[in-house]
Design an enzyme around this catalytic site. Sequence first.
Site, mmCIF file in Angstrom:
data_model
loop_
_atom_site.group_PDB
_atom_site.id
_atom_site.type_symbol
_atom_site.label_atom_id
_atom_site.label_comp_id
_atom_site.label_asym_id
_atom_site.label_seq_id
_atom_site.Cartn_x
_atom_site.Cartn_y
_atom_site.Cartn_z
ATOM 1 N N ASP A 35 4.316 -16.250 -17.096
ATOM 2 C CA ASP A 35 3.184 -16.549 -17.960
ATOM 3 C C ASP A 35 1.896 -15.965 -17.394
ATOM 4 O OD1 ASP A 35 4.387 -18.377 -20.012
ATOM 5 O OD2 ASP A 35 4.909 -19.493 -18.211
ATOM 6 N N LYS B 210 0.801 -1.229 0.000
ATOM 7 C CA LYS B 210 0.000 0.000 0.000
ATOM 8 C C LYS B 210 0.837 1.284 0.000
ATOM 9 C CE LYS B 210 -4.405 -1.445 0.391
ATOM 10 N NZ LYS B 210 -5.553 -0.947 -0.381
ATOM 11 N N SER C 5 -8.921 -0.171 7.141
ATOM 12 C CA SER C 5 -8.889 -1.074 8.286
ATOM 13 C C SER C 5 -7.468 -1.404 8.713
ATOM 14 C CB SER C 5 -9.620 -2.379 7.944
ATOM 15 O OG SER C 5 -8.963 -3.037 6.867
ATOM 16 N N THR D 28 -8.153 9.861 5.284
ATOM 17 C CA THR D 28 -8.400 8.614 4.576
ATOM 18 C C THR D 28 -9.146 7.659 5.482
ATOM 19 O OG1 THR D 28 -7.400 6.951 3.117
ATOM 20 C CG2 THR D 28 -6.279 7.373 5.223
ATOM 21 N N GLY E 110 -7.486 -1.959 -6.130
ATOM 22 C CA GLY E 110 -6.449 -1.025 -6.549
ATOM 23 C C GLY E 110 -5.188 -1.715 -7.022
ATOM 24 N N ASN F 68 -3.752 -1.623 6.372
ATOM 25 C CA ASN F 68 -2.535 -1.411 5.594
ATOM 26 C C ASN F 68 -2.493 -0.060 4.898
ATOM 27 O OD1 ASN F 68 -1.507 -3.867 6.390
ATOM 28 N ND2 ASN F 68 -2.166 -4.963 4.559
#
Length: 363
Positions: A206, A81, A106, A103, A216, A108
Amino acid sequence: MAAIADCPPLTRESVQKAHEIVRKHVHLTPVVTNTTLNNIASTPQSADALEITEYKGRTPAKPKIRFFFKCENLQRIGAFKVRGAFHAISRLPEEVRRKGIVTHSSGNHAQATALAAKTFGIQAHVIMPKISTPSKVEATKALGANVHFSGSTAPEREAVTNKVLGTLEPGAVILPPYDHPDIILGQGTLALEFEQQVEDLGSKLDAVIGPCGGGGMLSGTATALHGTGIRVYGAEPMHEGANDAQRGLAQGSRITDVSTLTIADGLRTPLGEITWSVISDKEKVRGLFSVTEEQIKAAMKLLMERAKLFVEPSACVGLAVALFNEDFRSLVEKEAGEDGWNVGIILTGGNTTIDAIIKLFST
């Protein structure tokens, strides 16, 4: 935050420019491999094990999988984050920064915002649910943020947010935890590093699996890797409807409300409008897969015991998909054939405690 119309477009080139901004503020986290986990993933699940799942009666898939783990659990504040927080705050004009930042999170994103704000000499105000993990609350406070508690619903959170904004100088901004281009582009920088680090090891990815909560990080990863040929998939817990992205894709519209107490507490959030627009684009995200609580716990146990990686439950959902979701495993078997796939797993964070782990595995 910067007006969305003034933000860079969601393109790989924009992620590359975001990386130039954030690289001096974040760790280049390692990429590791593990032969034992490769062998486990490349061994078919037993038919008996599938009998108690939705895959009852199916012939177990036989994929060949080689894992690469991007260890954002070793990132500053213990999670990816910080990338989005530093990118978003770096793009704010100085006259806006000094008014303070608000902001909600909960855990991070709360810590990430607190760290980035402290770095730039800004006061951060963080609205956290009363049920937030105590260690994450204390870590956010220790980084200098003012923590304000709210209920767990969106209206309760918005009421506290508006109250806090009312105490600040006009023009103070709200830093969204995920649904904003500046956040998405910042989070996507981990995928650029991941791609290059695997190439430096003499291989090529791959596919990449990333956990999906608000979307996000998954949106940023999909944006960063779009056009490279690397397939991007999302992973969700299914407990109490936490797989809102998967369910939304199935019904053709975004699900806007999720109420779940999945152990993957960082993934309890529904997609936002912008993240939905990316994740619902099949050219960018090939599919969403979900797993049970027990499968998340099993993946977490393997990462800790076999790979010696200290991770939180939310970080384990991608590995759980590769190990236990027969739809994904069948897809790899069909598309990769005998060659198999190099599958990148994004370990998004490691913010948990020994006490929490003991409690988790005692139930």
